[in-house]
Design an enzyme around this catalytic site. Sequence first.
Site, PDB file in Angstrom:
ATOM      1  N   ASP A  98       0.858  -1.182   0.000  1.00  0.00           N
ATOM      2  CA  ASP A  98       0.000   0.000   0.000  1.00  0.00           C
ATOM      3  C   ASP A  98       0.898   1.238   0.000  1.00  0.00           C
ATOM      4  OD1 ASP A  98      -2.395   1.522   0.268  1.00  0.00           O
ATOM      5  OD2 ASP A  98      -3.254  -0.096   1.458  1.00  0.00           O
ATOM      6  N   ASP A 200      -3.033   4.675  -2.357  1.00  0.00           N
ATOM      7  CA  ASP A 200      -4.098   5.239  -1.533  1.00  0.00           C
ATOM      8  C   ASP A 200      -4.456   6.653  -2.002  1.00  0.00           C
ATOM      9  OD1 ASP A 200      -5.645   4.942   1.070  1.00  0.00           O
ATOM     10  OD2 ASP A 200      -4.504   6.758   1.530  1.00  0.00           O
ATOM     11  N   GLU A 258      -6.458   4.059  -5.925  1.00  0.00           N
ATOM     12  CA  GLU A 258      -7.737   4.324  -5.260  1.00  0.00           C
ATOM     13  C   GLU A 258      -8.168   5.722  -5.679  1.00  0.00           C
ATOM     14  OE1 GLU A 258      -9.716   4.407  -0.802  1.00  0.00           O
ATOM     15  OE2 GLU A 258      -7.723   5.244  -1.127  1.00  0.00           O
ATOM     16  N   HIS A 334     -11.280  -2.840   3.176  1.00  0.00           N
ATOM     17  CA  HIS A 334     -11.132  -2.418   4.571  1.00  0.00           C
ATOM     18  C   HIS A 334     -11.927  -1.159   4.899  1.00  0.00           C
ATOM     19  CE1 HIS A 334      -8.348   0.067   2.350  1.00  0.00           C
ATOM     20  NE2 HIS A 334      -8.229   0.864   3.392  1.00  0.00           N
ATOM     21  N   ASP A 335     -12.406  -0.445   3.883  1.00  0.00           N
ATOM     22  CA  ASP A 335     -13.177   0.785   4.083  1.00  0.00           C
ATOM     23  C   ASP A 335     -14.674   0.596   3.854  1.00  0.00           C
ATOM     24  OD1 ASP A 335     -11.105   2.509   4.790  1.00  0.00           O
ATOM     25  OD2 ASP A 335     -10.648   3.026   2.716  1.00  0.00           O
TER      26      ASP A 335
END
Length: 566
Positions: A98, A200, A258, A334-335
């Site tokens: 990440d 991210d 993302e 995860h979000d």
Amino acid sequence: MKRQWWKEAVVYQIYPRSFNDSNGDGIGDLQGIIEKADYLQELGIDVIWLSPVYKSPNDDNGYDISDYRAIMDEFGTMEDWDELLDALHDRGIKLMMDLVVNHTSDEHSWFIESRQSKDNPYRDYYIWQDPKADGSEPNNWVSFFSGSAWEYDEKTEQYFLHLFTKRQPDLNWENPDVREEVFNLMTWWLDRGVDGFRMDVINNISKTPGLPDASIKDPQSPYQFAAEHFANGPRLMEFLSEMKEKVLNHYDTITVGETAFLPIEAARNMTDEENGYLNMVFQFEHMAVDAKPGTHAGKWETRQWELPELKQIMTKWDKEMEGVGWNSLYFNNHDQPRQVSRFGNDKEFHKQSAKLLATYLHTMKGTPYIYQGEELGMTNVQFPSINDYRDVEIHNMYKEFTEERGYSVEEVMRKIWTTGRDNARTPVQWDDTVHGGFTEGTPWIKVNPNYKQINAKQQLKDPDSIFNYYKELIELRKQEDVIVYGKYDLYLADHEELYVYTRTLNEEKILVILNFFAGEPVFELPEGITFAEKSLLISNYEVNDNEAILKVKLRPYEARVYKLTY
């Protein structure tokens, strides 16, 4: 379209804090992942996306990084990371890290220096602004995590920008020194053997020049502000082009950005096989299919989603990207809340709907992403108290909604149960022992109480389990090029229960029939689909392969995939 290994791959996301704890401190760690390497190999996935394991004070669970070249003490050491990389590579699994470079932690050495004085060499690594003449904040931007996006620094009498928590100051990508630092750290990890990056909030790195007030006068909605000024700034493609030239061109990587609020034309440019910068992006349009429009509560106000709208969104993204770029395929991470609770039925038809959703994601065109526990059908959780939750976003929302917006505690808890990020962050349920086998200590967040019914040990033994269905789907995708590269065509676009499409590659065709709800609609073969022979590739119910499919009454959440020959 070119053949590429990352198009043919299936990616599995690990949120390390909640995956597996090897030392009994209640927190998942790198050695815990190593312990489960054989499990990952058994599932058949090709790439691990590892959520941040860098050194961090954990204000936002590792997405606030204080040292990009060190491992968080709770997760282990760099030697543990090297051992993990070897364990995965030995099993034919690649590792994607990440990359969190829109912001750092306020404990990063760059920021510590930056706030020392206005003339510090690191001052311009971050976005500092004077107060307005009346002493107020530089503009009206708000944070994704509630409240202002600005924090005042007494020492230097200026504000710094933070799109997330006040302990996550935004980096200033306009500064070429910042970009060089980022490119250097990417190269450092690639040279250690990492196989790529999930980037991210990468489309936030270029802000509107001059940082003007947003014209949208709705302080309740950071998402509207973001679409106007945080995201997709004028230099975004320039910055990514430089990243590609200086780093990515020199390695065979998998990259995914993302990119909330990214227009589809920008996604085409970003992932263009000939002239783009990343392999694929995470688009978020389908993640808003159950959001209630016209409210001030952002993601926290939901509605019953409708299948024709989902079909329209996913078909648009497929057709717009066709022949140019590549899509990612996901329903949770995860979000996001758990997909079987959000888009399926986690009660009466738990197994069937979990398998249906998997069938959909693994037979569409794009690279499928599995979020840890999804392959077991893990569900949302309903903890009774706000004190059972750990997510900073949840706690900020709870405070704002109960203290400032007048919602009752009961109303707010229902929103958290539906949409909160901690739904995805409860520990993976490995077996039916205490804490689901995740830890011998006290877990950092409670385990979902249904671990005795839903766990990996039980499913590995059950040939009809969700896990073994995922394993079958992944293997099928490796065997059938048409599932990876075939052209997608939608049928019955307006049907409210059935999602039907074909995938076609040269002389090969598959037909996918999905009943997305608990009713029993009749499927009739659409005009335009003809075949001489059919064979059933996979289904989530027992099906007679000889059954005619001109007209079929489907069972709740039934999924069938046929291979057609002419």
